[in-house]
Design a protein around this motif. Structure first.
Motif, PDB file in Angstrom:
ATOM      1  N   THR A  13       0.899  -1.190  -0.020  1.00  9.74           N
ATOM      2  CA  THR A  13      -0.159  -0.107  -0.129  1.00  9.74           C
ATOM      3  C   THR A  13       0.950   1.344  -0.116  1.00  9.74           C
ATOM      4  O   THR A  13       1.742   1.252   0.607  1.00  9.74           O
ATOM      5  N   ALA A  14       0.606   2.224  -0.818  1.00 16.83           N
ATOM      6  CA  ALA A  14       1.318   3.491  -0.855  1.00 16.83           C
ATOM      7  C   ALA A  14       1.347   3.926   0.530  1.00 16.83           C
ATOM      8  O   ALA A  14       0.318   3.981   1.213  1.00 16.83           O
ATOM      9  N   LYS A  15       2.237   4.697   0.930  1.00 16.47           N
ATOM     10  CA  LYS A  15       2.675   5.039   2.296  1.00 16.47           C
ATOM     11  C   LYS A  15       1.766   6.091   2.678  1.00 16.47           C
ATOM     12  O   LYS A  15       1.164   6.113   3.621  1.00 16.47           O
ATOM     13  N   LYS A  16       1.210   7.124   1.760  1.00 15.18           N
ATOM     14  CA  LYS A  16       0.285   8.021   2.055  1.00 15.18           C
ATOM     15  C   LYS A  16      -1.252   7.288   2.389  1.00 15.18           C
ATOM     16  O   LYS A  16      -2.088   7.939   2.781  1.00 15.18           O
ATOM     17  N   ASP A  17      -1.436   6.066   1.896  1.00 15.45           N
ATOM     18  CA  ASP A  17      -2.773   5.354   2.063  1.00 15.45           C
ATOM     19  C   ASP A  17      -2.904   4.324   3.306  1.00 15.45           C
ATOM     20  O   ASP A  17      -3.746   3.688   3.581  1.00 15.45           O
ATOM     21  N   GLN A  18      -1.538   4.244   3.795  1.00 10.98           N
ATOM     22  CA  GLN A  18      -1.428   3.127   4.923  1.00 10.98           C
ATOM     23  C   GLN A  18      -2.263   3.533   6.171  1.00 10.98           C
ATOM     24  O   GLN A  18      -1.987   4.879   6.518  1.00 10.98           O
ATOM     25  N   GLN A  19      -3.126   2.652   6.675  1.00  9.26           N
ATOM     26  CA  GLN A  19      -3.784   2.996   7.941  1.00  9.26           C
ATOM     27  C   GLN A  19      -2.786   2.400   9.080  1.00  9.26           C
ATOM     28  O   GLN A  19      -2.044   1.530   8.751  1.00  9.26           O
ATOM     29  N   TYR A 129       1.590   0.130  11.172  1.00 11.15           N
ATOM     30  CA  TYR A 129       0.944   0.348   9.758  1.00 11.15           C
ATOM     31  C   TYR A 129       0.625  -1.023   8.941  1.00 11.15           C
ATOM     32  O   TYR A 129       1.330  -1.870   8.967  1.00 11.15           O
TER      33      TYR A 129
END
Length: 157
Positions: A13-19, A129
Protein backbone atom coordinates in the motif's frame (compact mmCIF):
# COMPACT_ATOMS: atom_id res chain seq x y z
CA UNK A 1 -8.63 -21.62 -12.38
CA UNK A 2 -8.34 -20.91 -8.64
CA UNK A 3 -4.62 -21.64 -8.54
CA UNK A 4 -4.17 -19.03 -11.26
CA UNK A 5 -5.75 -16.46 -8.97
CA UNK A 6 -2.92 -16.91 -6.48
CA UNK A 7 -0.02 -16.43 -8.89
CA UNK A 8 0.28 -12.68 -8.49
CA UNK A 9 2.13 -11.01 -5.67
CA UNK A 10 0.14 -8.53 -3.55
CA UNK A 11 1.13 -4.89 -3.73
CA UNK A 12 2.45 -2.78 -0.89
CA UNK A 13 0.00 0.00 0.00
CA UNK A 14 1.28 3.48 -0.87
CA UNK A 15 2.74 5.19 2.23
CA UNK A 16 0.14 7.99 2.12
CA UNK A 17 -2.69 5.42 2.09
CA UNK A 18 -1.42 3.17 4.88
CA UNK A 19 -3.69 2.94 7.89
CA UNK A 20 -2.38 2.41 11.39
CA UNK A 21 -3.84 0.04 13.95
CA UNK A 22 -4.82 2.03 17.00
CA UNK A 23 -6.59 -0.78 18.83
CA UNK A 24 -4.87 -4.17 19.09
CA UNK A 25 -7.31 -5.46 21.71
CA UNK A 26 -8.71 -8.58 20.05
CA UNK A 27 -9.16 -11.93 21.78
CA UNK A 28 -8.71 -15.11 19.73
CA UNK A 29 -9.03 -18.77 20.69
CA UNK A 30 -6.63 -21.51 19.58
CA UNK A 31 -7.60 -25.10 18.84
CA UNK A 32 -6.46 -26.07 22.35
CA UNK A 33 -8.74 -23.43 23.89
CA UNK A 34 -5.86 -21.10 24.72
CA UNK A 35 -6.87 -17.44 24.49
CA UNK A 36 -4.49 -14.94 22.95
CA UNK A 37 -4.77 -11.19 22.57
CA UNK A 38 -3.48 -9.46 19.44
CA UNK A 39 -2.21 -6.83 21.89
CA UNK A 40 0.66 -9.26 22.61
CA UNK A 41 1.80 -8.85 18.98
CA UNK A 42 2.27 -5.09 19.26
CA UNK A 43 5.76 -4.09 18.13
CA UNK A 44 6.13 -7.15 15.89
CA UNK A 45 5.64 -7.76 12.18
CA UNK A 46 2.21 -9.43 11.96
CA UNK A 47 0.64 -11.41 9.12
CA UNK A 48 -3.15 -11.78 9.51
CA UNK A 49 -5.25 -13.89 7.15
CA UNK A 50 -9.03 -14.35 7.21
CA UNK A 51 -10.01 -17.58 5.45
CA UNK A 52 -12.44 -20.50 5.27
CA UNK A 53 -12.26 -24.15 4.23
CA UNK A 54 -15.18 -23.61 1.82
CA UNK A 55 -13.46 -20.70 0.01
CA UNK A 56 -11.69 -21.69 -3.28
CA UNK A 57 -9.49 -18.53 -3.44
CA UNK A 58 -8.47 -19.14 0.20
CA UNK A 59 -7.48 -22.70 -0.65
CA UNK A 60 -5.60 -21.52 -3.76
CA UNK A 61 -3.29 -19.21 -1.78
CA UNK A 62 -2.65 -21.59 1.14
CA UNK A 63 0.44 -23.32 -0.35
CA UNK A 64 2.20 -19.95 -0.70
CA UNK A 65 1.26 -19.02 2.86
CA UNK A 66 2.57 -22.33 4.18
CA UNK A 67 5.91 -21.74 2.42
CA UNK A 68 6.10 -18.22 3.88
CA UNK A 69 5.14 -19.49 7.33
CA UNK A 70 7.77 -22.25 7.19
CA UNK A 71 10.54 -19.70 6.63
CA UNK A 72 9.29 -16.82 8.82
CA UNK A 73 7.37 -18.46 11.70
CA UNK A 74 10.10 -17.53 14.20
CA UNK A 75 10.32 -13.90 13.01
CA UNK A 76 6.75 -12.91 12.09
CA UNK A 77 3.55 -13.33 14.11
CA UNK A 78 1.17 -15.34 11.87
CA UNK A 79 -2.52 -15.15 12.76
CA UNK A 80 -4.87 -17.22 10.61
CA UNK A 81 -8.54 -16.49 11.39
CA UNK A 82 -11.52 -18.68 10.54
CA UNK A 83 -15.07 -18.42 11.85
CA UNK A 84 -15.42 -22.17 11.38
CA UNK A 85 -15.26 -24.68 14.20
CA UNK A 86 -11.71 -25.73 15.03
CA UNK A 87 -12.46 -29.37 14.28
CA UNK A 88 -13.34 -28.50 10.68
CA UNK A 89 -10.49 -26.06 10.00
CA UNK A 90 -7.86 -28.19 11.73
CA UNK A 91 -8.93 -31.34 9.88
CA UNK A 92 -8.56 -29.39 6.64
CA UNK A 93 -5.09 -28.09 7.62
CA UNK A 94 -3.91 -31.54 8.68
CA UNK A 95 -5.16 -33.20 5.47
CA UNK A 96 -3.32 -30.61 3.37
CA UNK A 97 -0.12 -30.82 5.45
CA UNK A 98 -0.25 -27.20 6.65
CA UNK A 99 1.54 -26.58 9.92
CA UNK A 100 0.28 -23.15 10.95
CA UNK A 101 -2.39 -22.72 13.60
CA UNK A 102 -5.77 -21.15 13.03
CA UNK A 103 -7.76 -19.09 15.50
CA UNK A 104 -11.42 -18.32 16.10
CA UNK A 105 -12.34 -14.76 17.15
CA UNK A 106 -13.79 -14.46 20.66
CA UNK A 107 -14.33 -10.68 20.49
CA UNK A 108 -15.05 -8.30 17.64
CA UNK A 109 -12.06 -7.50 15.48
CA UNK A 110 -10.57 -4.00 15.47
CA UNK A 111 -12.43 -1.74 13.03
CA UNK A 112 -9.40 -1.45 10.75
CA UNK A 113 -9.99 -5.08 9.71
CA UNK A 114 -13.31 -4.29 8.01
CA UNK A 115 -13.54 -7.77 6.47
CA UNK A 116 -16.52 -8.22 4.15
CA UNK A 117 -15.10 -11.01 1.96
CA UNK A 118 -12.36 -13.62 2.17
CA UNK A 119 -9.58 -14.26 1.72
CA UNK A 120 -8.41 -10.99 3.24
CA UNK A 121 -4.83 -10.61 4.36
CA UNK A 122 -2.96 -7.88 6.20
CA UNK A 123 0.77 -7.41 6.67
CA UNK A 124 1.45 -5.04 9.56
CA UNK A 125 4.78 -3.43 10.43
CA UNK A 126 6.27 -3.06 13.91
CA UNK A 127 4.70 0.40 14.30
CA UNK A 128 1.19 -0.86 13.47
CA UNK A 129 0.99 0.39 9.88
CA UNK A 130 -0.89 -1.84 7.42
CA UNK A 131 1.74 -2.31 4.72
CA UNK A 132 -0.32 -4.75 2.63
CA UNK A 133 -4.12 -5.04 2.65
CA UNK A 134 -5.17 -7.65 0.09
CA UNK A 135 -8.64 -8.97 -0.62
CA UNK A 136 -8.59 -12.08 -2.79
CA UNK A 137 -5.98 -14.74 -3.43
CA UNK A 138 -2.31 -13.87 -3.93
CA UNK A 139 1.13 -15.43 -4.04
CA UNK A 140 2.41 -14.74 -0.54
CA UNK A 141 5.66 -16.60 -1.17
CA UNK A 142 6.83 -14.21 -3.88
CA UNK A 143 10.23 -12.49 -3.91
CA UNK A 144 8.44 -9.14 -3.50
CA UNK A 145 6.60 -10.21 -0.32
CA UNK A 146 9.75 -11.77 1.13
CA UNK A 147 11.72 -8.59 0.38
CA UNK A 148 9.01 -6.49 2.06
CA UNK A 149 9.01 -8.71 5.16
CA UNK A 150 12.82 -8.72 5.34
CA UNK A 151 12.82 -4.90 5.20
CA UNK A 152 10.15 -4.72 7.92
CA UNK A 153 12.10 -7.09 10.14
CA UNK A 154 15.25 -4.99 9.71
CA UNK A 155 13.49 -1.76 10.77
CA UNK A 156 13.86 -0.47 14.30
CA UNK A 157 10.85 0.93 16.10
Amino acid sequence: MNKGLALFSPSVTAKKDQQVIKDYNWILKSKTGHLINLEDSKGQVVFINFWGTWCPPCIAEMPSMQALYKDYKDKVEFVFISDEDHSLSNTFLKEKGYTFETFVPRTAYPKIFNVTSIPRTFLIDKSGYVIIDKTGAANWNSKAVRKTIDELLAEDL
